[in-house]
Design an enzyme around this catalytic site. Structure first.
Site, PDB file in Angstrom:
ATOM      1  N   HIS A  38      -3.660 -28.473 -29.198  1.00 38.38           N
ATOM      2  CA  HIS A  38      -3.053 -29.270 -30.272  1.00 38.38           C
ATOM      3  C   HIS A  38      -2.349 -30.503 -29.704  1.00 38.38           C
ATOM      4  CE1 HIS A  38      -2.818 -25.193 -32.495  1.00 38.38           C
ATOM      5  NE2 HIS A  38      -3.765 -25.914 -33.085  1.00 38.38           N
ATOM      6  N   LYS A  64      -1.028 -15.988 -45.424  1.00 43.32           N
ATOM      7  CA  LYS A  64      -1.507 -15.758 -44.054  1.00 43.32           C
ATOM      8  C   LYS A  64      -0.370 -15.200 -43.200  1.00 43.32           C
ATOM      9  CE  LYS A  64      -4.350 -18.396 -40.781  1.00 43.32           C
ATOM     10  NZ  LYS A  64      -4.879 -19.728 -40.478  1.00 43.32           N
ATOM     11  N   ARG A  91     -13.891 -27.888 -31.202  1.00 40.89           N
ATOM     12  CA  ARG A  91     -14.137 -27.372 -29.861  1.00 40.89           C
ATOM     13  C   ARG A  91     -15.599 -27.039 -29.622  1.00 40.89           C
ATOM     14  NH1 ARG A  91      -9.440 -23.168 -30.893  1.00 40.89           N
ATOM     15  NH2 ARG A  91     -10.603 -23.327 -32.844  1.00 40.89           N
ATOM     16  N   SER A 151      -5.220 -20.660 -31.020  1.00 43.67           N
ATOM     17  CA  SER A 151      -3.960 -19.981 -31.357  1.00 43.67           C
ATOM     18  C   SER A 151      -4.206 -18.490 -31.558  1.00 43.67           C
ATOM     19  CB  SER A 151      -3.360 -20.578 -32.627  1.00 43.67           C
ATOM     20  OG  SER A 151      -3.005 -21.911 -32.417  1.00 43.67           O
TER      21      SER A 151
END
Ligand code: PNS
Length: 169
Positions: free
Chosen positions: A25, A49, A98, A136
Site C-alpha cells: 500500500h 467485514k 499484483r 493484508s
C-alpha cells in the site's frame, strides 16, 4: 499532513480496506503521488467485514505512516466510492494490481465506476516485485499463526499488528 479539500491540484483517491496497511500500500500511495498533486488514502467503512483494526485505528495508522508527506490525506468513507470522489473533487481512483486475480477483481469495478461517474478515471498500477506478493489477508493469517510479518509492513504497523494478535491469542 495536507487537507486535500484545500488543495487545487489534481487529486486522486487510493481506496481500500487497509486492514492492515502494508508496504505494498505504501508503495502504491507513493507512486500515486508521482502522478497526482494530492492523494487521499480512503478507508472504506464496511461494518459487515470482520477486521483486525477498527476504521478509526486504520485511519490513525495510515496518518502515522504518511505523516511526512504533505500531499497525502487519510480519511474514512462509507457508501459509493464514486460519490466520495465527487464529494472530494477527485479526478481519479488509483488501485494496485499484483496479478491476474487482482485484475479480474478490479476490472468490473473499473467498468461500473466509469458508468456511474464517467469523469473519474481509474488508474491501475503494477507494484514492484519487492512488494507484489504482499496481501493484508496473508499478513493477518501469518501473524495470527505466529509467523514473522516484519518484512511486509512499515515498522509502526508491524508493532501494532504484533500487539493486536498477541492480545487475541
Ligand atoms: O481493499 P479492498 O477491500 O479490495 O477495497 C475495495 C474497495 C474499497 C475499493 C471497493 O470495495 C469499493 O470501492 N467499495 C465502495 C463501495 C462501492 O463503490 N461499490 C461499488 C464498486 S463498483
Amino acid at each position: 499532513m495536507a487537507d486535500a479539500s484545500k488543495v487545487t491540484g489534481r487529486l486522486a483517491l487510493c481506496p481500500g480496506s487497509f486492514d492492515p496497511l502494508t508496504l505494498g500500500h505504501v508503495e502504491m500511495v507513493q507512486r500515486a503521488r508521482t502522478l497526482f498533486d494530492n492523494v487521499i488514502v480512503a478507508i472504506l467503512r464496511n461494518p459487515s467485514k470482520q477486521s483486525l483494526f477498527t476504521v478509526e485505528e486504520r485511519v490513525e495508522i495510515a496518518r502515522e505512516v504518511f505523516a511526512d508527506d504533505a500531499g497525502v490525506e487519510v480519511d474514512a468513507f462509507a457508501g459509493l466510492l464514486v460519490e466520495y470522489a465527487a464529494l472530494r473533487g477527485a479526478c481519479a481512483v488509483v488501485r494496485g494490481v499484483r496479478g491476474v486475480t487482482d485484475f479480474e477483481y478490479e476490472w468490473p469495478m473499473v467498468q461500473m465506476n466509469r458508468e456511474l461517474a464517467p469523469g473519474v478515471e481509474t488508474v491501475l498500477l503494477v507494484p514492484s516485485p519487492r512488494v507484489s506478493a504482499i496481501s493484508s489477508t496473508l499478513v493477518k493469517e501469518i501473524a495470527s499463526m505466529g509467523g514473522d510479518v516484519s518484512a511486509f509492513l512499515p515498522p509502526s504497523v508491524f508493532a501494532r499488528v504484533s500487539h493486536r494478535v498477541r492480545g487475541r491469542s
